[in-house]
Design a protein around this motif. Structure first.
Motif, short mmCIF file in Angstrom:
data_model
loop_
_atom_site.label_atom_id
_atom_site.label_comp_id
_atom_site.label_asym_id
_atom_site.label_seq_id
_atom_site.Cartn_x
_atom_site.Cartn_y
_atom_site.Cartn_z
N ASP A 9 61.61 50.01 33.62
CA ASP A 9 60.81 48.93 33.08
C ASP A 9 61.11 48.87 31.58
N MET A 10 60.71 47.79 30.92
CA MET A 10 60.96 47.68 29.48
C MET A 10 59.70 47.93 28.65
N ASP A 11 58.75 47.00 28.69
CA ASP A 11 57.55 47.10 27.84
C ASP A 11 56.72 48.32 28.22
N GLY A 12 56.50 49.21 27.26
CA GLY A 12 55.67 50.37 27.52
C GLY A 12 56.40 51.53 28.14
N THR A 13 57.67 51.35 28.46
CA THR A 13 58.47 52.42 29.07
C THR A 13 59.63 52.83 28.17
N ILE A 14 60.47 51.89 27.80
CA ILE A 14 61.56 52.23 26.87
C ILE A 14 61.33 51.66 25.48
N LEU A 15 60.55 50.58 25.40
CA LEU A 15 60.27 49.94 24.12
C LEU A 15 58.77 49.77 23.91
N ASN A 16 58.32 50.07 22.69
CA ASN A 16 56.96 49.73 22.31
C ASN A 16 56.98 48.32 21.71
N THR A 17 56.69 47.36 22.53
CA THR A 17 56.77 45.94 22.15
C THR A 17 55.40 45.36 21.83
N LEU A 18 54.36 46.19 21.84
CA LEU A 18 52.99 45.68 21.82
C LEU A 18 52.66 44.87 20.58
N GLU A 19 53.03 45.37 19.42
CA GLU A 19 52.66 44.66 18.19
C GLU A 19 53.31 43.29 18.10
N ASP A 20 54.58 43.20 18.48
CA ASP A 20 55.24 41.89 18.45
C ASP A 20 54.62 40.94 19.48
N LEU A 21 54.28 41.46 20.65
CA LEU A 21 53.63 40.61 21.65
C LEU A 21 52.29 40.11 21.14
N ALA A 22 51.52 41.00 20.54
CA ALA A 22 50.19 40.62 20.02
C ALA A 22 50.33 39.64 18.86
N ASP A 23 51.24 39.90 17.95
CA ASP A 23 51.43 39.00 16.80
C ASP A 23 51.86 37.61 17.26
N CYS A 24 52.79 37.55 18.21
CA CYS A 24 53.26 36.25 18.69
C CYS A 24 52.18 35.53 19.49
N MET A 25 51.44 36.29 20.29
CA MET A 25 50.37 35.68 21.07
C MET A 25 49.32 35.10 20.15
N ASN A 26 48.94 35.83 19.11
CA ASN A 26 47.90 35.34 18.20
C ASN A 26 48.38 34.18 17.36
N PRO A 35 40.67 31.21 19.93
CA PRO A 35 40.37 32.50 19.28
C PRO A 35 41.49 33.51 19.50
N GLN A 36 41.71 34.34 18.50
CA GLN A 36 42.75 35.35 18.62
C GLN A 36 42.25 36.54 19.44
N ARG A 37 43.20 37.37 19.86
CA ARG A 37 42.91 38.52 20.70
C ARG A 37 43.22 39.81 19.95
N THR A 38 42.49 40.88 20.28
CA THR A 38 42.78 42.18 19.69
C THR A 38 44.03 42.76 20.34
N ILE A 39 44.61 43.74 19.68
CA ILE A 39 45.81 44.38 20.24
C ILE A 39 45.47 45.09 21.54
N GLY A 40 44.24 45.61 21.63
CA GLY A 40 43.82 46.25 22.88
C GLY A 40 43.73 45.27 24.03
N GLU A 41 43.25 44.06 23.74
CA GLU A 41 43.19 43.04 24.78
C GLU A 41 44.59 42.64 25.23
N VAL A 42 45.48 42.42 24.29
CA VAL A 42 46.85 42.05 24.64
C VAL A 42 47.50 43.15 25.47
N LYS A 43 47.24 44.38 25.10
CA LYS A 43 47.78 45.52 25.85
C LYS A 43 47.36 45.46 27.32
N SER A 44 46.11 45.09 27.56
CA SER A 44 45.62 45.02 28.94
C SER A 44 46.15 43.80 29.68
N PHE A 45 46.62 42.79 28.94
CA PHE A 45 47.11 41.56 29.57
C PHE A 45 48.58 41.66 29.99
N VAL A 46 49.31 42.62 29.41
CA VAL A 46 50.76 42.72 29.62
C VAL A 46 51.07 43.34 30.97
#
Length: 224
Positions: A9-26, A35-46
Motif C-alpha cells: 500500500d502507499m499512504d500510511g505504509t511506505i509514505l507519510n502523506t497525511l499532511e499534504d492530504l490534509a493541506d490540500c483537502m482544506n 468548514p475545514q477539517r482537522t488532521i485527525g479527521e482527514v486521517k480517519s477519512f483516508v
C-alpha cells in the motif's frame, strides 16, 4: 524463499502523506466555502480513494454536483502539491532495496489516484518498484482484489508466492479478497488496536520486521 512478490500500500505504509492530504483537502474546502477539517479527521477519512475522502470531508448533505466540484478541485490542486510535506517512513527505502537484492519483485497498489501514485514513486522510490498502480478506470478500488490480481497476472506469480503489506482495514480485506498473505504495519493511519479488531493476527512496528517475516514465514507454507 517462498515469496516472489511483495505488494505495498502507499499512504500510511511506505509514505507519510497525511499532511499534504490534509493541506490540500482544506484548501479545497475553503475554496468552496466549507468548514475545514482537522488532521485527525482527514486521517480517519483516508483509505478508500480521493473521491471517498472528499465525500467524507464535505458537510453531510452536500449534493453530488457540489461533491464533483470539490473532487475536481482536489485533483487539480493535489497534482502540484502532493509532495510538499510527504516523506517515506524511516527505513522503508532500505527494506525495499534489500527485497530487490534478494530477488523479490516489488509493487505498489493504492486507492490514491494513479497519477499521484506514479508521481510519488518517481519522486521518492525511483527504480525501487517493478510496478505501481493507483485508482484508474475499469478497475474496482481496494478492498476489491482487481489491481492485486492484475499485478500477479503481469508477473505470473501464484497467490502462495505473494504478500500484501498495508496499514488499514482496507488493506487487510484486500489481501483476504485476493487470497494472499498479509503483513499489517502499525506506523500508519490506523492504530494497532483497531487493526487487530478487524481480524489482523499481528501488527509489526518497524520496517525491518517486514524482512524478518518474509524470511521466517516465507520458509513455510502457512498463511499469516
Amino acid at each position: 524463499m517462498r515469496y516472489k512478490l511483495a505488494i505495498f500500500d502507499m499512504d500510511g505504509t511506505i509514505l507519510n502523506t497525511l499532511e499534504d492530504l490534509a493541506d490540500c483537502m482544506n484548501y479545497c474546502l475553503q475554496k468552496h466555502g466549507y468548514p475545514q477539517r482537522t488532521i485527525g479527521e482527514v486521517k480517519s477519512f483516508v483509505g478508500n480513494g480521493i473521491r471517498k475522502l472528499v465525500e467524507r470531508a464535505v458537510p453531510t448533505g452536500t449534493s453530488e454536483q457540489d461533491i464533483d466540484q470539490v473532487f475536481k478541485t482536489f485533483n487539480d490542486y493535489y497534482k502540484d502539491h502532493c509532495a510538499i510535506k510527504t516523506r517515506p517512513y524511516e527505513g522503508i527505502p532500505e527494506v525495499i532495496q534489500e527485497m530487490r537484492r534478494r530477488g523479490i519483485l516489488t509493487a505498489v497498489i493504492s486507492n490514491k489516484a494513479d497519477y499521484a501514485v506514479k508521481s510519488l514513486c518517481e519522486d521518492y522510490f525511483k527504480g525501487l518498484f517493478d510496478f505501481s498502480l493507483g485508482d484508474r478506470e475499469g478497475y474496482r478500488r481496494k478492498p476489491y482484489p482487481d489491481n492485486v490480481n492484475a499485478v500477479m497476472d503481469k508477473f505470473q506469480v501464484r497467490r502462495s508466492e505473494a504478500v500484501y503489506i498495508g496499514d488499514s482495514e482496507v488493506d487487510l480485506q484486500t489481501a483476504r479478497n485476493a487470497g494472499i498473505d498479509v503483513i499489517m504495519v502499525g506506523w500508519g493511519f490506523r492504530d494497532e488496536d483497531f487493526i487487530k479488531s478487524q481480524g489482523a493476527d499481528f501488527v509489526i512496528h518497524t520496517p525491518a520486521e517486514i524482512l524478518e517475516h518474509l524470511q521466517t514465514k516465507g520458509e513455510t507454507s502457512n498463511a499469516f
